[in-house]
Motif scaffolding. Structure first.
Motif, PDB file in Angstrom:
ATOM      1  N   SER A 201      -2.979   8.013   7.041  1.00 27.81           N
ATOM      2  CA  SER A 201      -2.876   6.773   7.795  1.00 27.81           C
ATOM      3  C   SER A 201      -2.035   5.751   7.043  1.00 27.81           C
ATOM      4  O   SER A 201      -1.962   5.761   5.819  1.00 27.81           O
ATOM      5  CB  SER A 201      -4.265   6.198   8.079  1.00 27.81           C
ATOM      6  OG  SER A 201      -4.941   5.912   6.863  1.00 27.81           O
ATOM      7  N   LEU A 202      -1.417   4.873   7.792  1.00 29.98           N
ATOM      8  CA  LEU A 202      -0.605   3.805   7.226  1.00 29.98           C
ATOM      9  C   LEU A 202      -1.506   2.641   6.832  1.00 29.98           C
ATOM     10  O   LEU A 202      -2.269   2.142   7.659  1.00 29.98           O
ATOM     11  CB  LEU A 202       0.433   3.341   8.245  1.00 29.98           C
ATOM     12  CG  LEU A 202       1.322   2.174   7.827  1.00 29.98           C
ATOM     13  CD1 LEU A 202       2.251   2.592   6.706  1.00 29.98           C
ATOM     14  CD2 LEU A 202       2.128   1.665   9.012  1.00 29.98           C
ATOM     15  N   GLN A 203      -1.418   2.221   5.586  1.00 29.61           N
ATOM     16  CA  GLN A 203      -2.234   1.110   5.105  1.00 29.61           C
ATOM     17  C   GLN A 203      -1.383   0.145   4.300  1.00 29.61           C
ATOM     18  O   GLN A 203      -0.528   0.547   3.522  1.00 29.61           O
ATOM     19  CB  GLN A 203      -3.394   1.626   4.235  1.00 29.61           C
ATOM     20  CG  GLN A 203      -4.375   2.535   4.980  1.00 29.61           C
ATOM     21  CD  GLN A 203      -5.452   3.064   4.060  1.00 29.61           C
ATOM     22  OE1 GLN A 203      -5.430   2.848   2.858  1.00 29.61           O
ATOM     23  NE2 GLN A 203      -6.426   3.763   4.636  1.00 29.61           N
ATOM     24  N   ASN A 204      -1.626  -1.147   4.537  1.00 29.57           N
ATOM     25  CA  ASN A 204      -1.040  -2.212   3.712  1.00 29.57           C
ATOM     26  C   ASN A 204       0.485  -2.137   3.622  1.00 29.57           C
ATOM     27  O   ASN A 204       1.055  -2.259   2.545  1.00 29.57           O
ATOM     28  CB  ASN A 204      -1.638  -2.183   2.304  1.00 29.57           C
ATOM     29  CG  ASN A 204      -3.123  -2.439   2.296  1.00 29.57           C
ATOM     30  OD1 ASN A 204      -3.599  -3.359   2.950  1.00 29.57           O
ATOM     31  ND2 ASN A 204      -3.867  -1.612   1.578  1.00 29.57           N
ATOM     32  N   LEU A 205       1.121  -1.952   4.757  1.00 29.34           N
ATOM     33  CA  LEU A 205       2.579  -2.023   4.786  1.00 29.34           C
ATOM     34  C   LEU A 205       2.969  -3.446   5.179  1.00 29.34           C
ATOM     35  O   LEU A 205       2.793  -3.854   6.329  1.00 29.34           O
ATOM     36  CB  LEU A 205       3.168  -1.017   5.769  1.00 29.34           C
ATOM     37  CG  LEU A 205       4.692  -1.064   5.920  1.00 29.34           C
ATOM     38  CD1 LEU A 205       5.375  -0.761   4.590  1.00 29.34           C
ATOM     39  CD2 LEU A 205       5.173  -0.101   7.006  1.00 29.34           C
TER      40      LEU A 205
END
Length: 388
Positions: A201-205
Motif C-alpha cells: 500500500s501507498l503510505q505517506n507520499l
C-alpha cells in the motif's frame, strides 16, 4: 520552301513537347507497406520486464545489511561526484549539516570533469568529516554497473546512516533546499517512507499541489491511476490519455518538477550573487534554465485550464523517484534510434485500499497510429479488470 521548313520545325517541337509531357505524367502509386510507412506519431512505449530490471540497476544496498565498503563503521556516509559544479556545492552545504548529529564520511566519486576547484576544496568541512576517494571496485560493491559510471546524470547524492557497519537508513536522490525532509527522515524513529512496490500500500507520499504550491499527502480511498509525467513541453499524448481515462477512474497526475522548481531557480539566484559566477559550468546554461522554467509554467497552466477538476501534483524533491525506485532518465543502453527524448513517463494503478496493483514504465518514442493506442489499450484493460 521556307514555309515547309517552318512546318517541319513546328512538328518536331510538338513531338518533343508530347514526349516531355508524357514523361512528366504522375506515376501510379504503389501501395505502401505499413511496416515501411514513416514513423511520425509520438507514442508511449512500455518497457519489457527485462528493460525495467535494467532501468532500475543502480545503488542496490538495503537497510539491515552491512555497508559494502569496508572500514566505515558509524555515522553518515554521503556518496557524491566530487565535482566543481555550483549545484553540488549547494547540495553539500545542506547535507554537511548532518555532521552536527554524527561523523560524516564523504565518498568522492571523481566521475565529473573538473574545470575549477571541487566543492570539498571550496567549503569549510566540519572537523568530524572524512574524505575517501572511491575506487571502481567500490562502485561495483554498491551495485553500480560499468555503463553507469561514465554518466554523472545517474550519480545523484545518496546518504546512509551506519551503526557498527550496518545500514540503519538510506536516502537517495537529494534535491537542494530540502534538508528539512532528509533531517526529519534520519532523526525520526518511525520509518516514515518505504519503497512502494506491487502488492504494497501507498503510505505517506507527500507532494506539492500544483495549483496552490502547498505540500499535500496523497490519500487513495478509491481506484486511482497515478501518472508520473516528465512534462518535456509536449502534452498531446498526456491530453489524449486524460480524455480517454478520466471518466473511467480517478486520475492523479504528478509532474516531475524538481529541476524547474528547485534546481534552476536556486542556481540562477546564486549565480546572481557570485563574483566568480562565470567560472561555474552553470553560467553557460542560464538561458536554457530560464526557457525550461517558462515552458513548464506555460504548459502547467494550460493543463490546469483544460482539466480544472484534475488532481495535479508536482514532485519538487525526487519524492516519487525515491519512493518508487525510479531513475528519472532512460538508461543509455535502453534508448532506441527513434526515441523522442530521454525521459520516462510512469503509470501506477492502485485499488481502493491504496495497494499498488500494476505499474508501467514507458519511454516517449516514435511510432505509427496503431502503436499510439497501445498504452491506452493496456491501461483501459487493467482499469476494467480492477473496477469490475
Amino acid at each position: 520552301m521556307q514555309r515547309s521548313f517552318k512546318v517541319k520545325k513546328s512538328g518536331i517541337l510538338l513531338l518533343l513537347l508530347i514526349i516531355l509531357l508524357s514523361g512528366c505524367q504522375p506515376q501510379k502509386e504503389e501501395p505502401v507497406n505499413s511496416r515501411d510507412a514513416p514513423k511520425l506519431w509520438s507514442v508511449l512505449k512500455p518497457f519489457s520486464e527485462e528493460e525495467v530490471s535494467k532501468q532500475r540497476e543502480y545503488i542496490q544496498t538495503q537497510t539491515g545489511d552491512a555497508f559494502p565498503i569496508s572500514g566505515i563503521q558509524d555515522g553518515f556516509v554521503i556518496l557524491t561526484t566530487g565535482s566543481d559544479s555550483l549545484y553540488e556545492e549547494l547540495v553539500m552545504q545542506d547535507l554537511l549539516q548532518l555532521a552536527k548529529l554524527a561523523p560524516v564520511t564523504l565518498l568522492i566519486g571523481g566521475l565529473a570533469p573538473l574545470r575549477s576547484l571541487p566543492f570539498y576544496e571550496v567549503l569549510d568541512l566540519p572537523a568530524n568529516t572524512e574524505l575517501i576517494k572511491m575506487q571502481q571496485s567500490d562502485f561495483m560493491k554498491l551495485g553500480f554497473q560499468q555503463d553507469y559510471l561514465s554518466l554523472v546524470k545517474y550519480f545523484q547524492p545518496a546518504v546512509w546512516l551506519l551503526a557498527d557497519g550496518i545500514i540503519q537508513r538510506q536516502y537517495f536522490y537529494y534535491a537542494v533546499n530540502h534538508f528539512e525532509d532528509v533531517y526529519s527522515y534520519f532523526v525520526t524513529e518511525e520509518e516514515i517512507t518505504t519503497l512502494v512496490q506491487i502488492g504494497k500500500s501507498l503510505q505517506n507520499l507527500t507532494l506539492v499541489r500544483s495549483q496552490t504550491q502547498t505540500k499535500e499527502k496523497l490519500e487513495i480511498t478509491e481506484p486511482t491511476l497515478l501518472i508520473h509525467w516528465t512534462f518535456e513541453g509536449n502534452t498531446s499524448q498526456l491530453n489524449a490519455l486524460l480524455d480517454a481515462l478520466k471518466d473511467q477512474i480517478r486520475v492523479a497526475v504528478v509532474l516531475q518538477s524538481t529541476e524547474v522548481r528547485t534546481r534552476y531557480p536556486i542556481i540562477l539566484q546564486e549565480l546572481a550573487l557570485r563574483e566568480n559566477a562565470n567560472t561555474k559550468t552553470e553560467w553557460y546554461y542560464r538561458d536554457s534554465y530560464i526557457n525550461q522554467m517558462e515552458a513548464f509554467l506555460k504548459e502547467t497552466e494550460k493543463l490546469q485550464q483544460k482539466y480544472p477538476d484534475l488532481l495535479i501534483y508536482e514532485d519538487q524533491s525526487y519524492e516519487m523517484v525515491r519512493r518508487f525506485n525510479l531513475i528519472h532518465t532512460v538508461h543509455p543502453t535502453l534508448k532506441e534510434t527513434d526515441d523522442r527524448d530521454a525521459e520516462l513517463n510512469n503509470f501506477f494503478l492502485f485499488d481502493e485500499q491504496g495497494v499498488l496493483i500494476n505499474e508501467w514504465l514507458c519511454r516517449m518514442t516514435l511510432g505509427n497510429k496503431e502503436e499510439s493506442m497501445l498504452m491506452q489499450s493496456m491501461l483501459e484493460k487493467a482499469i476494467t479488470e480492477l473496477t469490475h
